[in-house]
Design a protein around this motif. Structure first.
Motif, PDB file in Angstrom:
ATOM      1  N   PHE A  77       0.854  -1.186   0.000  1.00  0.00           N
ATOM      2  CA  PHE A  77       0.000   0.000   0.000  1.00  0.00           C
ATOM      3  C   PHE A  77       0.891   1.237   0.000  1.00  0.00           C
ATOM      4  CE2 PHE A  77      -2.612  -3.342   1.655  1.00  0.00           C
ATOM      5  CZ  PHE A  77      -3.901  -3.056   1.215  1.00  0.00           C
ATOM      6  N   GLU A  78       0.408   2.286  -0.672  1.00  0.00           N
ATOM      7  CA  GLU A  78       1.173   3.532  -0.730  1.00  0.00           C
ATOM      8  C   GLU A  78       0.322   4.692  -0.247  1.00  0.00           C
ATOM      9  OE1 GLU A  78       0.598   5.373  -5.128  1.00  0.00           O
ATOM     10  OE2 GLU A  78       1.906   3.596  -5.043  1.00  0.00           O
ATOM     11  N   VAL A  79       1.009   5.753   0.198  1.00  0.00           N
ATOM     12  CA  VAL A  79       0.322   6.957   0.640  1.00  0.00           C
ATOM     13  C   VAL A  79       1.197   8.161   0.311  1.00  0.00           C
ATOM     14  CG1 VAL A  79       1.287   7.026   3.002  1.00  0.00           C
ATOM     15  CG2 VAL A  79      -0.990   7.957   2.567  1.00  0.00           C
ATOM     16  N   ASP A  80       0.558   9.248  -0.027  1.00  0.00           N
ATOM     17  CA  ASP A  80       1.265  10.520  -0.218  1.00  0.00           C
ATOM     18  C   ASP A  80       1.311  11.210   1.138  1.00  0.00           C
ATOM     19  OD1 ASP A  80       2.317  12.957  -0.874  1.00  0.00           O
ATOM     20  OD2 ASP A  80       0.576  13.637  -2.046  1.00  0.00           O
ATOM     21  N   SER A  81       2.360  10.971   1.878  1.00  0.00           N
ATOM     22  CA  SER A  81       2.481  11.532   3.229  1.00  0.00           C
ATOM     23  C   SER A  81       2.810  13.017   3.214  1.00  0.00           C
ATOM     24  CB  SER A  81       3.571  10.789   4.009  1.00  0.00           C
ATOM     25  OG  SER A  81       4.823  10.900   3.345  1.00  0.00           O
ATOM     26  N   GLN A  82       3.127  13.567   2.049  1.00  0.00           N
ATOM     27  CA  GLN A  82       3.539  14.966   1.971  1.00  0.00           C
ATOM     28  C   GLN A  82       2.355  15.933   1.862  1.00  0.00           C
ATOM     29  OE1 GLN A  82       7.167  15.257   2.326  1.00  0.00           O
ATOM     30  NE2 GLN A  82       6.360  13.240   2.878  1.00  0.00           N
TER      31      GLN A  82
END
Length: 334
Positions: free
Chosen positions: A228-233
C-alpha cells in the motif's frame, strides 16, 4: 480438528476476530490466550509425568489442552500481570513479575508446533542495525545511516549530509505525570548540533533524509505480498513521520504494485529471517528509487486489511496458520 493458539490481550483490535473467522472457515479450532488476564484469571500449567508433557490453560470460560496444538500465532504480549499491583505487597511485585514473564515466555518458546512469531524472533528483529545490513547486502537501497552515542560522530554525519533525520530504535515514549509522549522521527538541522551532547547518555539513529514521492507499507504473510502507498507529503505533520498524523492518512492509503526485483528481495529478507510475517516500511524517492527503512516483526495491519476485498491479509494469516498456504521452514523441537 486442528487447534490454533492465538496469543494476544483483551484490548487487541478487530483483526483477531477476522483471523479467527477464517481459521474457523478452515475447520480449525481457535484457542485465545489473553496474557493480560494471566495470572489472576488465566491459569497455565505444564506437567511432565509418566513420560509425557501436558500443558493446560484454564480461562474463566473453559479449560484447554495446549500441548497438542498444531500452530500458534504470537500476536501480542501486552499488559502481562494486569491488576497484580493492587493484589500483592509491593516488595514482592518485581520478583513475581519476573517469574510470570519467565514462565510465559518459556512456554511460548517451547511450543512444539509451527509458530507465526515468537518472542525470540521479535527480539532479533528489534535490531535495526542487523536489518539494514542484511537489506543492503541483498541489494535493497538503504539511506546513509549513523548509529551512535558519540556526539562528535553525529555532528560530522549531520554536517556531511545536511538534511538528516533522527529516530529511536525502539517504540520510544516519555512518561510524565501519567501522560505518554511518543518520540517520532524528527529532522536534525545544524542549529541543533549543540544539543547532541546528550547522546552520551542515550544512543540514536541518524539517517540522510530521503525526499519522498510516496511512502509504502508492505505486509508479507508467507509468500503473499500486500503493498500500500500513501502521499504523506499532503499533510504538514506527516511529512517527516507519517505516524504523527496517521489518523488523517487512514483513508488515503491505496493498494499498489511493487517492482518485481523489490518483491524478490523482500521475500529473500523474510527467508533469511525465517519468518512468515513482516510489515515493511519503504520510501520511494522522486527518482522512483525504493529505500528500505525497516521491517516490523509484529507491525500493525488492520487499517490496510480493511482496504482489501474480504480482509485478505487476515485470510492469508489464517491460511498459513492452518497449513493451507506455503510456510517457511519453522524450527520446532525434534
Amino acid at each position: 480438528m486442528n487447534k490454533i493458539l492465538i496469543i494476544t490481550h483483551t484490548a487487541d483490535n478487530f483483526s483477531i476476530e477476522k483471523v479467527t473467522e477464517y481459521i474457523q472457515d478452515n475447520h480449525c479450532e481457535v484457542i485465545r490466550f489473553d496474557v493480560d488476564l494471566y495470572p489472576l484469571q488465566n491459569k497455565l500449567s505444564t506437567v511432565f509425568q509418566d513420560g509425557e508433557w501436558v500443558t493446560m490453560l484454564e480461562t474463566p470460560e473453559k479449560k484447554y489442552r495446549l500441548d497438542d496444538i498444531s500452530a500458534v500465532w504470537y500476536r501480542r504480549a501486552y499488559n502481562i500481570g494486569k491488576g497484580l499491583k493492587e493484589e500483592m505487597d509491593a516488595k514482592f511485585l518485581s520478583a513475581a513479575m519476573g517469574e510470570i514473564r519467565n514462565t510465559l515466555f518459556g512456554f511460548f518458546e517451547s511450543i512444539d508446533a509451527y509458530s507465526l512469531g515468537k518472542p525470540s524472533v521479535y527480539r532479533r528483529l528489534d535490531s535495526k542495525e542487523e536489518q539494514l545490513k542484511i537489506a543492503q547486502k541483498i541489494g535493497l537501497s538503504i539511506p546513509e545511516t549513523c548509529l551512535t552515542n558519540n556526539p562528535e560522530e553525529a555532528r560530522q554525519f549531520i554536517l556531511k549530509h545536511q538534511n538528516v533525520v533522527a529516530k529511536m530504535q525502539t517504540g520510544f515514549a516519555i512518561y510524565e505525570d501519567g501522560v505518554e509522549s511518543v518520540v517520532f522521527t524528527n529532522v536534525v538541522s545544524e542549529d541543533k548540533l549543540e544539543e547532541l551532547d546528550s547522546l552520551l547518555y542515550c544512543p540514536m539513529q541518524f539517517q540522510k533524509m530521503i525526499q519522498k514521492k510516496k511512502e509504502l507499507r508492505v505486509t508479507i504473510v508467507g509468500r503473499d505480498i500486500y503493498a500500500f502507498e500513501v502521499d504523506s507529503q499532503q499533510f504538514e505533520d506527516a511529512k517527516v513521520d507519517w505516524r504523527k498524523d496517521g489518523v488523517n492518512l487512514l483513508d488515503k492509503w491505496v493498494q499498489t504494485e511493487l517492482p518485481a526485483d523489490v518483491e524478490e528481495k523482500l521475500l529473500e529478507l523474510l527467508d533469511i529471517y525465517n519468518v512468515d510475517y513482516g510489515a515493511i516500511d519503504i520510501i520511494v524517492s522522486p527518482e522512483d528509487e525504493y529505500y528500505f527503512i525497516e521491517i516490523n516483526a509484529a507491525g500493525e495491519f488492520f487499517w490496510l486489511d480493511k482496504l482489501t476485498e474480504g480482509n485478505l491479509i487476515s485470510k492469508s494469516i489464517a491460511d498459513v496458520l492452518c497449513d493451507k498456504a506455503p510456510r517457511r521452514d519453522n524450527v520446532v523441537m525434534v
